[in-house]
Design an enzyme around this catalytic site. Sequence first.
Site, PDB file in Angstrom:
ATOM      1  N   ASP A  82       0.836  -1.207   0.000  1.00  0.00           N
ATOM      2  CA  ASP A  82       0.000   0.000   0.000  1.00  0.00           C
ATOM      3  C   ASP A  82       0.872   1.259   0.000  1.00  0.00           C
ATOM      4  OD1 ASP A  82      -2.414   1.398   0.168  1.00  0.00           O
ATOM      5  OD2 ASP A  82      -2.446   1.357   2.361  1.00  0.00           O
ATOM      6  N   HIS A  83       0.449   2.293  -0.698  1.00  0.00           N
ATOM      7  CA  HIS A  83       1.092   3.623  -0.670  1.00  0.00           C
ATOM      8  C   HIS A  83       2.611   3.596  -0.623  1.00  0.00           C
ATOM      9  CE1 HIS A  83      -2.311   6.256  -0.268  1.00  0.00           C
ATOM     10  NE2 HIS A  83      -2.840   5.454   0.632  1.00  0.00           N
ATOM     11  N   HIS A 178      -7.761  10.029   4.478  1.00  0.00           N
ATOM     12  CA  HIS A 178      -7.245   8.994   5.390  1.00  0.00           C
ATOM     13  C   HIS A 178      -7.407   9.390   6.863  1.00  0.00           C
ATOM     14  CE1 HIS A 178      -4.833   8.328   1.659  1.00  0.00           C
ATOM     15  NE2 HIS A 178      -5.131   7.061   1.927  1.00  0.00           N
ATOM     16  N   HIS A 208      -9.710   5.241  -1.329  1.00  0.00           N
ATOM     17  CA  HIS A 208      -8.877   5.257  -0.125  1.00  0.00           C
ATOM     18  C   HIS A 208      -9.640   5.967   0.988  1.00  0.00           C
ATOM     19  CE1 HIS A 208      -4.712   4.016  -1.462  1.00  0.00           C
ATOM     20  NE2 HIS A 208      -5.449   3.871  -2.546  1.00  0.00           N
ATOM     21  N   SER A 211     -12.287   4.310   6.234  1.00  0.00           N
ATOM     22  CA  SER A 211     -12.701   4.437   7.639  1.00  0.00           C
ATOM     23  C   SER A 211     -13.520   5.689   7.887  1.00  0.00           C
ATOM     24  CB  SER A 211     -11.467   4.475   8.547  1.00  0.00           C
ATOM     25  OG  SER A 211     -10.743   3.286   8.410  1.00  0.00           O
ATOM     26  N   ASN A 230     -10.243   0.745   0.676  1.00  0.00           N
ATOM     27  CA  ASN A 230      -9.146   0.592   1.630  1.00  0.00           C
ATOM     28  C   ASN A 230      -9.609   0.949   3.039  1.00  0.00           C
ATOM     29  OD1 ASN A 230      -7.662   0.189  -0.655  1.00  0.00           O
ATOM     30  ND2 ASN A 230      -6.098   1.710  -0.185  1.00  0.00           N
ATOM     31  N   VAL A 231      -9.294   0.066   3.977  1.00  0.00           N
ATOM     32  CA  VAL A 231      -9.687   0.305   5.366  1.00  0.00           C
ATOM     33  C   VAL A 231      -8.498   0.012   6.277  1.00  0.00           C
ATOM     34  CG1 VAL A 231     -11.327  -0.282   7.186  1.00  0.00           C
ATOM     35  CG2 VAL A 231     -12.021  -0.489   4.794  1.00  0.00           C
ATOM     36  N   ALA A 232      -8.062   1.021   7.003  1.00  0.00           N
ATOM     37  CA  ALA A 232      -6.969   0.825   7.960  1.00  0.00           C
ATOM     38  C   ALA A 232      -7.406   1.280   9.357  1.00  0.00           C
ATOM     39  CB  ALA A 232      -5.731   1.596   7.517  1.00  0.00           C
TER      40      ALA A 232
HETATM   41  P1  13P Z   1      -8.249   4.764   6.474  1.00  0.00           P
HETATM   42  O1  13P Z   1      -7.192   4.616   7.521  1.00  0.00           O
HETATM   43  O2  13P Z   1      -8.910   6.099   6.529  1.00  0.00           O
HETATM   44  O3  13P Z   1      -9.213   3.643   6.473  1.00  0.00           O
HETATM   45  O4  13P Z   1      -7.509   4.743   5.053  1.00  0.00           O
HETATM   46  C1  13P Z   1      -6.884   3.566   4.673  1.00  0.00           C
HETATM   47  C2  13P Z   1      -6.254   3.681   3.341  1.00  0.00           C
HETATM   48  O5  13P Z   1      -6.742   4.348   2.457  1.00  0.00           O
HETATM   49  C3  13P Z   1      -5.027   2.912   3.131  1.00  0.00           C
HETATM   50  O6  13P Z   1      -4.492   3.087   1.882  1.00  0.00           O
END
Ligand code: 13P
Length: 295
Positions: A82-83, A178, A208, A211, A230-232
């Site tokens: 990722d990124h 994010h 992205h 969340s 994408n969820v972190a």
């Molecule tokens: P969040 O942490 O806002 O879910 O974003 C995750 C993300 O986009 C990872 O690339």
Amino acid sequence: MLVTMKSILEKANEDNYGIMAMNSVNMEMIRAALMAAEEEYSPFIIQIGPMQMKNLGHSEEIVPMVQELSDRLKIPVALNLDHCGDLDIIIKCIKAGFTNVMFDGSNLPYQENIEKTRIVVSYAHANGVSVEAELGHVGQAVDNDDSKLDLYTDPKQAIDFVKATQVDALAVAIGTAHGNYPKGRIPKIDFQRLQELKKVLKMPLVLHGGSGSGDENISKAVKYGINKVNVATDAFKCAKSCITASLNKQPDLDYIHLCMSVETGLKHFVKSYIHILNSFNRYTFSQEFKDNCTE
Ligand code: 13P
């Protein structure tokens, strides 16, 4: 089974559903996510960023873990870097067994983003790995970047970018960001722009900053063309709240049971996302049976 992200997203694009891509840094997170996806017959994407690898989920341990767990499952699984803006890390991860890399040149001047993305695409494709890139810039919720229109993806430029780079999936800036949004605020997504982007690009699009973006927003985004979410932040929050809730209930709970509570909580979390994204029941036993018969 471990496959390229491109193969998972092409099918999602054809059939108009989304795939959860969860940033995962250890065995509990990866196992919970993949078990939940297998039980729901949903494809899944495990991903991890360079800083997360540096801090905890070292690629030397994450790659074999994802390979081993995926080999046991029927669903298709992709492992995405990722990124990443660092070409050395990208090459290292491709060699290590990642099946997709995201080159993030969204902070670079446009031409430089094109040039560097092209280098990544050429190396990755030659090694059987697919590529996600970003155009426009998905920034940070804490800085209110989600509402900065100048950061949003321009559809005309996107056509040019995809043609020049041949990326397999494109992360678009359409109103998410994010991390944690200020308390009580749900982002306003530019669905019209999303529809326009899908209409002209017709390819897998990535959202992205899943969340805190709101279930309704996310399912509408999928309806209008997002194929990967994408969820972190919310996944890490979920894991942490499982620990605090367990300890509040039972302060002397042992470490193993704390880890087990995290897995159980994350499994519920992932299953509910899979339903929001409409990716469940995509692989049934009869499908697998049919595939085997035609081999
Ligand atoms: P969040 O942490 O806002 O879910 O974003 C995750 C993300 O986009 C990872 O690339």
